[in-house]
Design a protein around this motif. Structure first.
Motif, short mmCIF file in Angstrom:
data_model
loop_
_atom_site.label_atom_id
_atom_site.label_comp_id
_atom_site.label_asym_id
_atom_site.label_seq_id
_atom_site.Cartn_x
_atom_site.Cartn_y
_atom_site.Cartn_z
N LEU A 113 15.25 -0.66 -2.73
CA LEU A 113 14.70 -1.33 -1.54
C LEU A 113 15.62 -2.48 -1.15
N ILE A 114 15.99 -2.51 0.13
CA ILE A 114 16.76 -3.62 0.68
C ILE A 114 15.95 -4.24 1.82
N LEU A 115 15.81 -5.56 1.79
CA LEU A 115 15.13 -6.28 2.86
C LEU A 115 16.13 -7.22 3.52
N CYS A 116 16.24 -7.11 4.83
CA CYS A 116 17.09 -8.02 5.61
C CYS A 116 16.34 -8.28 6.91
N ARG A 117 15.49 -9.27 6.89
CA ARG A 117 14.55 -9.47 7.98
C ARG A 117 14.90 -10.73 8.77
N ASN A 118 15.03 -10.54 10.07
CA ASN A 118 15.30 -11.64 10.99
C ASN A 118 16.64 -12.32 10.71
N ILE A 168 13.41 -0.90 -11.11
CA ILE A 168 13.42 -1.14 -9.66
C ILE A 168 14.38 -2.28 -9.34
N ARG A 169 15.36 -2.01 -8.48
CA ARG A 169 16.28 -3.05 -8.01
C ARG A 169 16.04 -3.28 -6.52
N ILE A 170 15.80 -4.54 -6.17
CA ILE A 170 15.50 -4.91 -4.79
C ILE A 170 16.50 -5.98 -4.35
N TRP A 171 17.02 -5.83 -3.15
CA TRP A 171 17.98 -6.79 -2.60
C TRP A 171 17.37 -7.47 -1.38
N GLU A 222 0.80 -1.23 0.00
CA GLU A 222 0.00 0.00 0.00
C GLU A 222 0.83 1.28 0.00
N HIS A 223 2.03 1.25 0.63
CA HIS A 223 2.77 2.50 0.83
C HIS A 223 4.10 2.57 0.09
N ILE A 224 4.79 1.44 -0.08
CA ILE A 224 6.14 1.48 -0.65
C ILE A 224 6.13 1.23 -2.16
N GLU A 257 20.08 3.60 -2.64
CA GLU A 257 19.91 4.89 -3.30
C GLU A 257 19.30 5.90 -2.34
N ASN A 258 19.63 7.17 -2.51
CA ASN A 258 19.00 8.19 -1.68
C ASN A 258 17.48 8.14 -1.87
N LEU A 259 16.77 8.21 -0.77
CA LEU A 259 15.31 8.06 -0.70
C LEU A 259 14.86 6.61 -0.89
N GLY A 260 15.81 5.68 -0.91
CA GLY A 260 15.47 4.26 -0.95
C GLY A 260 15.03 3.76 0.42
N TYR A 261 14.52 2.53 0.43
CA TYR A 261 13.92 1.98 1.65
C TYR A 261 14.72 0.78 2.18
#
Length: 273
Positions: free
Chosen positions: A211-216, A102-105, A90-92, A238-242
């Motif tokens: 966007l980078i995800l590193c969860r748990n 879009i590059r996501i890690w 909904e938000h990202i 990237e600047n303003l990345g999540y």
């Protein structure tokens, strides 16, 4: 014969062996977590002595694979923490959708359930065609499973429930084909994924991401190693990345915290400087 428990100095010797012989560096992992996992394996595989255990790890390549898998594998499932995925949905993703590419890690992706969850979100947002998902882990065995996109059929009921709670509106079963007691996820999802070994402890940045995800994953690292990994993520973002972390992880009190703003209570931060 009663089995003994390995002492801290025994475990330190094993970790030194792993680093000197194979280049795996676990010395900054949480001591309590490593101790628990190593002793569990030592007991499970019924070794009678530390010397036997050490020899097996140093000189049996197949057992080394098992050892690394057992002490690094994290518990995961598709759409785990559905409200987190709802926040992404909904938000990202609407913000990421404004980018031309879009590059996501997914750092520490384990067996890949989270990567496939993200691919489904992107597909439903009509963004998968202009996205690339990089999925990395220190453990080549789990990466091989993730790359194949094959998961146990028995898990699909829970995954489907998670998907619906995350805001999914389609038939979850439409994303995979059941083959006996396994399922194979669609090639259209897998073709947007790149799986590769990467050691968060010693390897450097390899791209710039939105966007980078590193969860748990960070919960298994000590404070110094967490700090080094946070620096790696800042460098890679990237600047303003999540940056998305797990439910028990936080950027607060880290050295990079002043350059990030928490944008959602589901542990999502945005790089602002």
């Amino acid at each position: 014969m009663e089995q003994s428990v390995l002492q801290d100095n025994d475990i330190e010797i094993l970790l030194n062996d792993l680093f000197e012989v194979y280049g795996y560096d676990f010395t900054d992992y949480s001591k309590a977590s490593i101790r628990r996992r190593v002793n569990r394996l030592f007991t499970l595989d019924r070794f009678l002595s530390f010397a036997e255990f050490r020899y097996k790890i140093k000189y049996d390549p197949e057992y080394l694979k098992r050892f690394v898998e057992q002490i690094t594998v994290t518990v995961t499932e598709m759409f785990r923490d559905p409200l987190f995925y709802k926040a992404l949905r909904e938000h990202i993703l609407p913000v990421l959708g404004t980018y031309p590419f879009i590059r996501i890690w997914h750092a520490g992706c384990s067996s890949g359930e989270e990567v496939y969850s993200m691919a489904i979100l992107l597909k439903e947002a009509n963004l998968l065609h202009k996205s690339l998902l990089y999925a990395t882990d220190i453990n080549p065995e789990v990466l091989d499973r993730a790359r194949k996109g094959i998961f146990p059929l028995v898990q699909m009921k829970q995954y489907s429930e998670n998907y619906i709670l995350s805001g999914g509106k389609k038939e979850f079963s439409g994303y995979y084909t059941a083959i006996y007691d396994k399922v194979l996820f669609d090639e259209s999802l897998r073709e947007k994924m790149i799986f590769s070994t990467h050691n968060l402890v010693s390897d450097r940045s390899f791209n710039v991401f939105q966007l980078i995800l590193c969860r748990n994953v960070l919960i298994y690292f000590d404070k110094d190693l967490q700090s080094r990994v946070f620096d790696l993520f800042e460098e890679s973002l990237e600047n303003l990345g999540y940056l998305a972390l797990g439910s028990k992880e936080t950027l607060r009190f880290s050295t990079i915290a002043p350059r990030f703003k928490q944008v959602d209570k589901e542990k999502i931060w945005r790089k602002i400087a």
